[in-house]
Design a protein around this motif. Structure first.
Motif, PDB file in Angstrom:
ATOM      1  N   PRO A 137       0.914  -1.195  -0.018  1.00  0.00           N
ATOM      2  CA  PRO A 137      -0.033  -0.004   0.111  1.00  0.00           C
ATOM      3  C   PRO A 137       0.818   1.294   0.067  1.00  0.00           C
ATOM      4  CG  PRO A 137       0.008  -0.885   2.092  1.00  0.00           C
ATOM      5  CD  PRO A 137       1.050  -1.735   1.386  1.00  0.00           C
ATOM      6  N   GLY A 138       0.225   2.227  -0.627  1.00  0.00           N
ATOM      7  CA  GLY A 138       0.872   3.713  -0.593  1.00  0.00           C
ATOM      8  C   GLY A 138       2.140   3.401  -0.963  1.00  0.00           C
ATOM      9  N   ARG A 139       3.351   3.902  -0.024  1.00  0.00           N
ATOM     10  CA  ARG A 139       4.791   4.104  -0.662  1.00  0.00           C
ATOM     11  C   ARG A 139       5.512   3.007   0.160  1.00  0.00           C
ATOM     12  NH1 ARG A 139       6.114  10.148  -2.498  1.00  0.00           N
ATOM     13  NH2 ARG A 139       4.337  10.610  -3.418  1.00  0.00           N
ATOM     14  N   MET A 140       4.963   2.119   0.802  1.00  0.00           N
ATOM     15  CA  MET A 140       5.715   1.072   1.397  1.00  0.00           C
ATOM     16  C   MET A 140       6.488   0.503   0.732  1.00  0.00           C
ATOM     17  SD  MET A 140       3.942  -2.223   3.388  1.00  0.00           S
ATOM     18  CE  MET A 140       4.585  -2.700   4.900  1.00  0.00           C
ATOM     19  N   PRO A 141       7.729   0.303   1.122  1.00  0.00           N
ATOM     20  CA  PRO A 141       8.906  -0.391   0.212  1.00  0.00           C
ATOM     21  C   PRO A 141       8.424  -1.849  -0.048  1.00  0.00           C
ATOM     22  CG  PRO A 141      10.090   0.852   2.055  1.00  0.00           C
ATOM     23  CD  PRO A 141       8.453   1.130   2.067  1.00  0.00           C
ATOM     24  N   VAL A 142       8.961  -2.254  -1.121  1.00  0.00           N
ATOM     25  CA  VAL A 142       8.300  -3.963  -1.610  1.00  0.00           C
ATOM     26  C   VAL A 142       9.047  -4.654  -0.721  1.00  0.00           C
ATOM     27  CG1 VAL A 142       8.724  -5.465  -3.320  1.00  0.00           C
ATOM     28  CG2 VAL A 142       7.874  -3.338  -3.965  1.00  0.00           C
ATOM     29  N   VAL A 143      10.059  -4.238  -0.060  1.00  0.00           N
ATOM     30  CA  VAL A 143      11.082  -5.465   0.826  1.00  0.00           C
ATOM     31  C   VAL A 143      10.288  -5.459   2.239  1.00  0.00           C
ATOM     32  CG1 VAL A 143      12.841  -3.714   1.724  1.00  0.00           C
ATOM     33  CG2 VAL A 143      13.304  -6.019   1.658  1.00  0.00           C
ATOM     34  N   ASP A 144       9.584  -4.477   2.602  1.00  0.00           N
ATOM     35  CA  ASP A 144       8.818  -4.230   3.836  1.00  0.00           C
ATOM     36  C   ASP A 144       7.593  -5.077   3.782  1.00  0.00           C
ATOM     37  OD1 ASP A 144      11.028  -2.864   5.040  1.00  0.00           O
ATOM     38  OD2 ASP A 144       9.834  -0.995   4.598  1.00  0.00           O
ATOM     39  N   TRP A 145       6.969  -5.028   2.473  1.00  0.00           N
ATOM     40  CA  TRP A 145       5.869  -5.666   2.218  1.00  0.00           C
ATOM     41  C   TRP A 145       5.915  -7.254   2.442  1.00  0.00           C
ATOM     42  CZ3 TRP A 145       0.616  -5.125   2.309  1.00  0.00           C
ATOM     43  CH2 TRP A 145       0.150  -5.875   1.737  1.00  0.00           C
ATOM     44  N   VAL A 146       6.746  -7.935   1.358  1.00  0.00           N
ATOM     45  CA  VAL A 146       7.228  -9.071   1.271  1.00  0.00           C
ATOM     46  C   VAL A 146       7.774  -9.850   2.598  1.00  0.00           C
ATOM     47  CG1 VAL A 146       7.158  -8.775  -1.227  1.00  0.00           C
ATOM     48  CG2 VAL A 146       9.307  -9.200   0.248  1.00  0.00           C
ATOM     49  N   LEU A 147       8.526  -9.005   3.356  1.00  0.00           N
ATOM     50  CA  LEU A 147       8.973  -9.633   4.491  1.00  0.00           C
ATOM     51  C   LEU A 147       7.996  -9.472   5.907  1.00  0.00           C
ATOM     52  CD1 LEU A 147      12.636  -8.825   4.246  1.00  0.00           C
ATOM     53  CD2 LEU A 147      11.365 -11.021   3.611  1.00  0.00           C
ATOM     54  N   SER A 148       6.755  -9.152   5.631  1.00  0.00           N
ATOM     55  CA  SER A 148       5.795  -8.879   6.659  1.00  0.00           C
ATOM     56  C   SER A 148       5.135 -10.000   6.597  1.00  0.00           C
ATOM     57  CB  SER A 148       5.243  -7.461   6.593  1.00  0.00           C
ATOM     58  OG  SER A 148       4.345  -7.249   5.438  1.00  0.00           O
ATOM     59  N   ARG A 149       4.243 -10.200   7.687  1.00  0.00           N
ATOM     60  CA  ARG A 149       3.075 -11.303   7.868  1.00  0.00           C
ATOM     61  C   ARG A 149       1.788 -10.366   7.563  1.00  0.00           C
ATOM     62  NH1 ARG A 149       6.722 -12.240  11.789  1.00  0.00           N
ATOM     63  NH2 ARG A 149       7.412 -14.362  11.774  1.00  0.00           N
ATOM     64  N   PRO A 150       1.019 -11.069   6.773  1.00  0.00           N
ATOM     65  CA  PRO A 150      -0.411 -10.431   6.622  1.00  0.00           C
ATOM     66  C   PRO A 150      -1.238 -10.036   8.022  1.00  0.00           C
ATOM     67  CG  PRO A 150      -0.159 -12.225   5.317  1.00  0.00           C
ATOM     68  CD  PRO A 150       0.913 -12.306   6.049  1.00  0.00           C
ATOM     69  N   ARG A 151      -1.617  -8.867   7.931  1.00  0.00           N
ATOM     70  CA  ARG A 151      -2.380  -8.588   9.047  1.00  0.00           C
ATOM     71  C   ARG A 151      -3.559  -9.268   9.214  1.00  0.00           C
ATOM     72  NH1 ARG A 151      -1.800  -2.086   9.397  1.00  0.00           N
ATOM     73  NH2 ARG A 151       0.189  -1.803   9.678  1.00  0.00           N
ATOM     74  N   LYS A 152      -4.295  -9.434  10.223  1.00  0.00           N
ATOM     75  CA  LYS A 152      -5.626  -9.995  10.422  1.00  0.00           C
ATOM     76  C   LYS A 152      -6.787 -10.258   9.341  1.00  0.00           C
ATOM     77  CE  LYS A 152      -8.496 -11.498  14.013  1.00  0.00           C
ATOM     78  NZ  LYS A 152      -8.764 -11.639  15.489  1.00  0.00           N
ATOM     79  N   ASP A 153      -6.888  -8.865   8.846  1.00  0.00           N
ATOM     80  CA  ASP A 153      -7.835  -8.711   7.645  1.00  0.00           C
ATOM     81  C   ASP A 153      -7.256  -9.446   6.502  1.00  0.00           C
ATOM     82  OD1 ASP A 153      -5.611  -6.692   7.673  1.00  0.00           O
ATOM     83  OD2 ASP A 153      -7.349  -5.162   6.556  1.00  0.00           O
ATOM     84  N   ALA A 154      -6.113  -9.469   6.148  1.00  0.00           N
ATOM     85  CA  ALA A 154      -5.625 -10.024   5.082  1.00  0.00           C
ATOM     86  C   ALA A 154      -5.015 -11.489   5.219  1.00  0.00           C
ATOM     87  CB  ALA A 154      -4.343  -9.292   4.355  1.00  0.00           C
ATOM     88  N   SER A 155      -4.995 -12.089   6.552  1.00  0.00           N
ATOM     89  CA  SER A 155      -4.542 -13.261   6.488  1.00  0.00           C
ATOM     90  C   SER A 155      -5.244 -14.507   6.090  1.00  0.00           C
ATOM     91  CB  SER A 155      -4.249 -13.501   8.159  1.00  0.00           C
ATOM     92  OG  SER A 155      -5.608 -13.835   8.781  1.00  0.00           O
ATOM     93  N   ASP A 156      -6.703 -14.361   6.140  1.00  0.00           N
ATOM     94  CA  ASP A 156      -7.506 -15.317   5.458  1.00  0.00           C
ATOM     95  C   ASP A 156      -7.337 -15.437   3.887  1.00  0.00           C
ATOM     96  OD1 ASP A 156      -8.723 -15.788   7.989  1.00  0.00           O
ATOM     97  OD2 ASP A 156     -10.626 -14.716   7.444  1.00  0.00           O
ATOM     98  N   ASP A 157      -7.035 -14.356   3.321  1.00  0.00           N
ATOM     99  CA  ASP A 157      -6.803 -14.280   1.834  1.00  0.00           C
ATOM    100  C   ASP A 157      -5.519 -15.161   1.758  1.00  0.00           C
ATOM    101  OD1 ASP A 157      -9.060 -13.107   0.788  1.00  0.00           O
ATOM    102  OD2 ASP A 157      -7.963 -11.205   0.736  1.00  0.00           O
ATOM    103  N   PHE A 158      -4.365 -14.944   2.416  1.00  0.00           N
ATOM    104  CA  PHE A 158      -2.926 -15.192   2.233  1.00  0.00           C
ATOM    105  C   PHE A 158      -3.110 -16.885   2.314  1.00  0.00           C
ATOM    106  CE2 PHE A 158       1.198 -16.581   4.023  1.00  0.00           C
ATOM    107  CZ  PHE A 158       1.936 -16.185   3.071  1.00  0.00           C
ATOM    108  N   ALA A 159      -3.824 -17.402   3.593  1.00  0.00           N
ATOM    109  CA  ALA A 159      -4.036 -18.710   3.848  1.00  0.00           C
ATOM    110  C   ALA A 159      -4.726 -19.534   2.828  1.00  0.00           C
ATOM    111  CB  ALA A 159      -4.632 -18.929   5.341  1.00  0.00           C
ATOM    112  N   TYR A 160      -5.765 -18.759   2.261  1.00  0.00           N
ATOM    113  CA  TYR A 160      -6.415 -19.466   1.074  1.00  0.00           C
ATOM    114  C   TYR A 160      -5.623 -19.560  -0.172  1.00  0.00           C
ATOM    115  CZ  TYR A 160      -9.957 -20.040  -2.580  1.00  0.00           C
ATOM    116  OH  TYR A 160     -10.499 -20.393  -3.660  1.00  0.00           O
ATOM    117  N   ALA A 161      -4.762 -18.541  -0.634  1.00  0.00           N
ATOM    118  CA  ALA A 161      -3.871 -18.553  -1.561  1.00  0.00           C
ATOM    119  C   ALA A 161      -2.940 -19.745  -1.463  1.00  0.00           C
ATOM    120  CB  ALA A 161      -3.208 -17.306  -1.976  1.00  0.00           C
ATOM    121  N   VAL A 162      -2.429 -19.584  -0.254  1.00  0.00           N
ATOM    122  CA  VAL A 162      -1.343 -20.723  -0.114  1.00  0.00           C
ATOM    123  C   VAL A 162      -1.778 -21.982  -0.334  1.00  0.00           C
ATOM    124  CG1 VAL A 162      -0.197 -21.818   1.888  1.00  0.00           C
ATOM    125  CG2 VAL A 162       0.168 -19.426   1.666  1.00  0.00           C
TER     126      VAL A 162
END
Length: 185
Positions: A137-162
């Motif tokens: 989101p926004g200007r967040m660096p890609v490296v910070d995004w990929v190396l973070s865990r999905p927050r609660k609201d996005a964790s269901d989508d992540f688990a589903y995709a995995v």
């Protein structure tokens, strides 16, 4: 025999981050094929299983994402696996979270794990299961995004995709590319 490689980074600090979608999907596959014993070989954690009469070696390279190609090549040599029997599961920025895409061949799209594999194998002709994580989101660096865990609201989508990524890899083994793409793309 198939070699299914999940890309990620070793260590607790990286567990279940977006960049470790491949590791997580391989863990789902291990459960599905009854692979319970993991060992270290060729710079990877590996486990063996059988899926619908096909022998499978599961691998999680332990050399960090950017140098995954070395362990993948070593495993392919050790098990005499040709590139058309290699399936790599990885995170993908250009696909929406919760979505999976399957393809054979292609570039690395700036993904350093894929770049390393392409360089070490000398070919781009192998199957990829792309687990969508979306752009930061926004200007967040890609490296910070990929190396973070999905927050609660996005964790269901992540688990589903995995989970879908794991299903797609197993579908490649028993149904082939075209049928798998029809179901998952």
């Amino acid at each position: 025999m198939y070699l299914i490689v999940g890309l990620g980074n070793p260590g607790e600090e990286y567990e279940h981050t977006r960049h470790n979608a491949g590791f997580d999907a391989v863990d789902v596959i291990a459960e599905a094929v009854g692979a319970r014993y993991w060992k270290t070989e060729c710079g990877s954690l590996t486990a063996k299983g059988v899926w619908r009469d096909h022998d499978i070696v599961l691998a999680k390279p332990q050399s960090f994402m950017n140098t995954s190609g070395g362990p993948v090549k070593q495993l392919m040599n050790a098990y005499s696996v040709e590139p058309d029997r290699l399936i790599v599961i990885h995170d993908e920025l250009d696909i929406d979270p919760g979505t999976v895409r399957v393809k054979f061949g292609g570039g690395h799209a700036g993904h350093n794990g894929l770049r390393s594999i392409c360089d070490k194998l000398g070919t781009r002709d192998w199957a990829r299961v792309r687990v969508g994580i979306g752009r930061p989101p926004g200007r967040m660096p890609v490296v910070d995004w990929v190396l973070s865990r999905p927050r609660k609201d996005a964790s269901d989508d992540f688990a589903y995709a995995v989970d879908r990524g794991a299903q797609a890899a197993l579908s490649l083994v028993d149904a082939g590319l075209e049928k798998t793409q029809q179901v998952f793309n």
